[in-house]
Write a protein that holds these residues in place. Structure first.
Motif, PDB file in Angstrom:
ATOM      1  N   LEU A 156     -31.943  50.817 -75.610  1.00 36.79           N
ATOM      2  CA  LEU A 156     -32.786  50.327 -74.493  1.00 36.79           C
ATOM      3  C   LEU A 156     -33.163  51.282 -73.715  1.00 36.79           C
ATOM      4  N   GLU A 157     -32.362  52.603 -73.399  1.00 38.59           N
ATOM      5  CA  GLU A 157     -32.734  53.658 -72.455  1.00 38.59           C
ATOM      6  C   GLU A 157     -33.705  54.409 -73.110  1.00 38.59           C
ATOM      7  N   TYR A 159     -36.036  53.396 -75.226  1.00 41.15           N
ATOM      8  CA  TYR A 159     -37.476  52.479 -75.146  1.00 41.15           C
ATOM      9  C   TYR A 159     -37.945  52.575 -73.469  1.00 41.15           C
ATOM     10  N   LYS A 160     -36.976  52.530 -72.794  1.00 43.21           N
ATOM     11  CA  LYS A 160     -37.455  52.328 -71.267  1.00 43.21           C
ATOM     12  C   LYS A 160     -37.991  53.698 -71.159  1.00 43.21           C
ATOM     13  N   TYR A 161     -37.494  54.856 -71.582  1.00 48.19           N
ATOM     14  CA  TYR A 161     -38.019  56.044 -71.298  1.00 48.19           C
ATOM     15  C   TYR A 161     -39.236  56.328 -71.893  1.00 48.19           C
ATOM     16  N   ASN A 163     -41.236  54.004 -73.047  1.00 45.57           N
ATOM     17  CA  ASN A 163     -42.342  53.313 -72.485  1.00 45.57           C
ATOM     18  C   ASN A 163     -43.009  53.785 -70.966  1.00 45.57           C
ATOM     19  N   ALA A 164     -42.093  54.449 -70.377  1.00 47.38           N
ATOM     20  CA  ALA A 164     -42.422  54.986 -69.067  1.00 47.38           C
ATOM     21  C   ALA A 164     -43.442  55.845 -69.242  1.00 47.38           C
TER      22      ALA A 164
END
Length: 260
Positions: A156-157, A159-161, A163-164
């Motif tokens: 999750l971390e 993909y957040k990074y 996509n950011a």
């Protein structure tokens, strides 16, 4: 790619601490280079002070660390685990730990181990009595649960990074596109001003042609054509301006969404 490159390690520390408090198992996260990434949770004196504190004990522990995977029995008779943290098929770190007994210990056997490791047997046994005891089934289930939870968090971390980074790129492109649109608007305004002047010149030319009578008849036709073209140009520039304004509003909406 390493875990520390994209993850807030305090989140992993919190899960690790909660896991250790709930199960009694020790745990610590390490990078792919073996560097510790979190503070150790629930480490036992038996393992850290005595077993790893002796030269031979540390040699055996390092051998287990390097060769053993999953949930396993260490050389000292405790159960340990090693969980790989994976992102898109690539290992980015691990959580290692355990340091728990699967059943009440045979103290005489551990006294013999203490002698092999050149550790005072009675001190070793006192530390042994502080080691948590569970069942092998529960220990394996706990390590399996930690593996699933930790990997879900890590992914999750990631993909957040990831996509950011994409959103940052998109925001940059939107800003550049907005600048280009403003340039187009400026050019369009200039062309509309020129077209307006052309229309005035054509009108003046028509008036002068009318004053010239038959001699100005041909010039009047040219002036009329110039006036028609100027009017058409103004209409086209107006359409362009409306379209550009619509695009500008769209980009503004997108920018606001990314900033929320």
């Amino acid at each position: 790619m390493e875990l520390k490159d994209f993850m807030d390690l305090s989140k992993l520390q919190k899960i690790q601490d909660d896991f250790s408090n709930a199960t009694g198992l020790a745990a610590i996260a390490v990078g792919i280079d073996g560097e510790y990434l979190t503070e150790g949770s629930n480490f036992t004196e038996f393992c850290m002070k005595y077993t790893r504190g002796s030269e031979e004990g540390n040699r055996r522990c390092v051998k287990c660390d390097n060769e053993c995977t999953g949930t396993y029995f260490c050389h000292a008779g405790l159960m340990d685990f090693s969980i790989d943290l994976m992102v898109e098929g690539e290992k980015v770190g691990a959580i290692i730990g355990g340091q728990v007994l699967p059943e009440p210990p045979d103290e005489d056997k551990f006294r013999e181990t203490a002698k092999e490791l050149d550790i005072d047997p009675e001190s070793y046994i006192r530390a042994l009595r502080k080691v948590p005891i569970s069942t092998e089934e529960r220990i394996r289930a706990a390590s399996g649960l930690l593996e699933r939870i930790a990997n879900q968090l890590v992914n999750l971390e990631y993909y957040k990074y990831h996509n950011a980074s994409r959103l940052d790129t998109m925001q940059t492109e939107i800003r550049q596109s907005t600048d280009c649109i403003e340039t187009i608007n400026e050019y369009t305004r200039n062309l509309k001003a020129i077209s307006s002047k052309q229309r005035i010149l054509a009108l003046n030319a028509s008036i002068e042609a009318a004053r010239s009578g038959e001699a100005g008849a041909g010039f009047a036709v040219v002036a009329k054509s110039m006036q028609d073209l100027s009017t058409q140009s103004e209409d086209i520039y107006g359409d362009i301006e409306h379209s550009v304004n619509d695009i500008t509003r769209t980009f503004s909406t997108l920018s606001e969404l990314f900033e929320e």
